[in-house]
Scaffold this motif. Structure first.
Motif, PDB file in Angstrom:
ATOM      1  N   THR A 109      56.706 163.738  40.021  1.00 11.75           N
ATOM      2  CA  THR A 109      56.470 163.803  38.577  1.00 11.75           C
ATOM      3  C   THR A 109      55.760 162.411  38.114  1.00 11.75           C
ATOM      4  OG1 THR A 109      58.824 164.953  38.467  1.00 11.75           O
ATOM      5  CG2 THR A 109      58.083 163.724  36.368  1.00 11.75           C
ATOM      6  N   ASP A 110      55.842 161.480  39.038  1.00 11.70           N
ATOM      7  CA  ASP A 110      55.205 160.369  38.600  1.00 11.70           C
ATOM      8  C   ASP A 110      53.781 160.293  39.332  1.00 11.70           C
ATOM      9  OD1 ASP A 110      56.986 159.120  36.689  1.00 11.70           O
ATOM     10  OD2 ASP A 110      58.046 158.142  38.692  1.00 11.70           O
TER      11      ASP A 110
ATOM     12  N   LEU B 217      62.796 167.992  35.109  1.00  7.18           N
ATOM     13  CA  LEU B 217      62.320 166.555  35.072  1.00  7.18           C
ATOM     14  C   LEU B 217      61.159 166.049  34.435  1.00  7.18           C
ATOM     15  CD1 LEU B 217      62.790 165.447  38.797  1.00  7.18           C
ATOM     16  CD2 LEU B 217      64.079 164.680  36.867  1.00  7.18           C
ATOM     17  N   GLN B 218      60.225 167.133  34.232  1.00  2.00           N
ATOM     18  CA  GLN B 218      58.990 166.842  33.454  1.00  2.00           C
ATOM     19  C   GLN B 218      59.223 166.906  32.109  1.00  2.00           C
ATOM     20  OE1 GLN B 218      56.376 169.764  35.301  1.00  2.00           O
ATOM     21  NE2 GLN B 218      55.464 168.202  36.668  1.00  2.00           N
TER      22      GLN B 218
ATOM     23  N   ARG C  39      53.287 159.894  42.438  1.00  2.00           N
ATOM     24  CA  ARG C  39      53.297 158.893  43.536  1.00  2.00           C
ATOM     25  C   ARG C  39      53.579 159.369  44.637  1.00  2.00           C
ATOM     26  NH1 ARG C  39      52.597 153.372  41.611  1.00  2.00           N
ATOM     27  NH2 ARG C  39      53.056 153.043  43.734  1.00  2.00           N
TER      28      ARG C  39
ATOM     29  N   SER D 214      61.077 163.250  41.925  1.00  2.00           N
ATOM     30  CA  SER D 214      60.849 162.114  40.981  1.00  2.00           C
ATOM     31  C   SER D 214      59.429 161.373  41.125  1.00  2.00           C
ATOM     32  CB  SER D 214      62.076 160.948  41.114  1.00  2.00           C
ATOM     33  OG  SER D 214      61.585 159.999  40.390  1.00  2.00           O
ATOM     34  N   LEU D 215      59.001 161.194  42.659  1.00  2.00           N
ATOM     35  CA  LEU D 215      57.880 160.630  42.843  1.00  2.00           C
ATOM     36  C   LEU D 215      56.813 161.526  42.610  1.00  2.00           C
ATOM     37  CD1 LEU D 215      58.661 159.420  46.566  1.00  2.00           C
ATOM     38  CD2 LEU D 215      58.013 158.033  44.518  1.00  2.00           C
TER      39      LEU D 215
END
Lengths: 287, 184
Positions: free
Chosen positions: A14-15, A43-44, A17, A11-12
């Motif tokens: 993908t962002d 996710l993307q 971060r 998740s991170l």
């Protein structure tokens, strides 16, 4: 990096971060792990698809906002207190008034009437002047002309009578816009108008002594004519009503009348709807 | 004209400045509410409430306060109120939408180009919206602010008054749940 750790970081990642060091480790893992790579791609994709849901134009929104501007006050009305309410045919003019005063040892009247009279153009007359705290009902008729430079003058009349008395109080729009606390009444035995006439803030006594239980109440939203709304707003501002504020109780006939008006929408029951910000500032009628 | 100037003009009674604020922020608010409630109509209602609240409070708005943060917070709170009201009339959002051809589930494939170039079919939109609508409120809120509004973690944390660590964990959980919903 193992799969469990990699999934924690997706998740991170993908962002954008994730730190450089962890990004390098994760990308190395993704090169060798089909399952994690597929999850990352999912996710993307999901992200792209969610963003494709966004509304990109709302040109029709402004009109709705204009309509909302007409609903500026909160009014609470409770069934059973008011016996009848006569709406004007041409213009939706709302009542206002009254409240419970159980904490003052006041017995709520069972026979109060609230009338809504038709809006008139330039001149209004109001009846009845008296000092309610004198303890004597008075019935003197007073005619008063009130003009407004910029808007139509409205008549907005409240007629209230206590169950053991024929005394009647009347408030006009002029009273309300001038501040409900100076409203004139011709009954000496009804504490609610008297309290306002004395300049006292109306206590928020929702449910206190009301014959209707919370379970009985529903919330209606009513669009008012602007002139009526102004009167209601001024009244409420003057009486410092907020949250569970002034109360008037409507009979079934009145409720039926309200429901027949254009713009009346059943929203929900009172218990949640009225203590939330979302309804603050709206004209909300509970019965 | 920058937002702060607009706010000051609004506070001074400039109606056109308020119109400009509405124009500037309406899509942000509507999209936040849309993501939260999955209904355009409800999103409009929420946006009206938010702007009305702004209208009433703008005179007391501090120049130091972030209007964006305030608007997102008020919008989310209004949506949460709405969701809680809805909670009593329990809704079940289908993850499959019947079409003329066959039962349809959101495909997790064919990612193409930039988001603005992605066009979802009506059925796809509904399935995805329904899946978002099934997310618990705290996960949905973070996901919506991130994906619908493209807010950075710091802005989300400020708007929701939570830590950045909480934003990260909720976002991770939201995506995981969403993926699970859609892959079932």
């Amino acid at each position: 990096m193992d799969c469990k750790t990699a999934k924690e970081y997706l998740s991170l990642y993908t962002d954008g971060r994730l730190s450089d060091a962890l990004t390098a480790q994760l990308e190395a893992h993704l090169l060798t792990c089909d399952a994690c790579r597929k999850e990352m791609e999912t996710l993307q994709l999901l992200r792209v698809q969610i963003r494709a849901l966004r509304i990109t134009e709302a040109d029709d929104f402004v009109l709705d906002l204009q309509r909302a501007h007409k609903k500026e006050s909160v009014v609470f009305i409770h069934r059973g207190w008011v016996r009848s309410l006569c709406a004007a045919a041409a213009c939706v003019v709302l009542f206002v008034g009254a409240y419970t005063a159980v904490d003052r040892g006041y017995q709520m009247p069972q026979d109060v009437e609230v009338q809504m009279l038709q809006a008139q153009d330039d001149v209004i007359g109001s009846d009845a002047k008296a000092a309610p705290e004198t303890g004597k009902a008075q019935s003197a008729e007073t005619q008063r002309n009130i003009t407004n430079d910029t808007e139509k003058t409205r008549q907005f009349e409240r007629v209230a009578s206590e169950n053991q008395s024929d005394s009647v109080s009347r408030w006009t729009v002029a009273d309300l816009t001038a501040g409900a606390r100076t409203a004139t009444v011709d009954t000496s035995t009804e504490p609610a108008p008297a309290a306002m006439a004395n300049g006292q803030a109306v206590p928020a006594t929702y449910g206190g002594g009301s014959s209707a239980s919370a379970m009985d109440k529903r919330v209606l939203q009513i669009s008012l004519a602007p002139e009526a709304m102004e009167a209601v707003s001024a009244y409420i501002a003057g009486a410092r009503l907020s949250g569970f504020g002034g109360e008037v109780v409507l009979s079934d006939a009145v409720v039926a009348s309200l429901l027949s008006m254009e713009g009346v929408v059943v929203l929900s029951d009172v218990t949640e709807a009225c203590d939330t910000d979302i309804y603050s500032g709206k004209t909300v009628i509970i019965y | 004209m920058d937002t702060r100037t607009l706010v000051e003009k609004c506070a001074a009674g400039d109606a056109s400045a308020f119109d400009m604020l509405v124009e500037r922020y309406k899509l942000k608010i509507i999209n936040t509410a849309y993501g939260m409630l999955q209904s355009r109509e409800d999103a409009y209602d929420i946006a009206q409430e938010v702007f009305l609240k702004l209208y009433r409070k703008i005179a007391s708005f501090s120049g130091d306060a972030s209007l964006d943060t305030w608007l997102y917070r008020v919008t989310v709170n209004a949506c949460v109120d709405e969701l809680r009201k809805r909670g009593r009339r329990v809704q079940t959002l289908p993850l499959e939408v019947e079409t003329d051809e066959e039962s349809y589930a959101l495909p997790i494939a064919d990612v193409s180009a930039a988001p603005e170039n992605v066009v979802l079919r009506k059925e796809q939109r509904q399935v995805l919206l329904n899946a978002i609508g099934r997310l618990p409120e705290k996960y949905r809120t973070v996901l919506v602010l991130r994906e619908f509004e493209d807010l950075e973690y710091e802005a989300i944390a400020e708007a929701l008054d939570i830590s950045i660590g909480t934003v990260k964990s909720r976002l991770n959980r939201a995506r995981e749940k969403l993926r699970n919903f859609l892959e079932k």
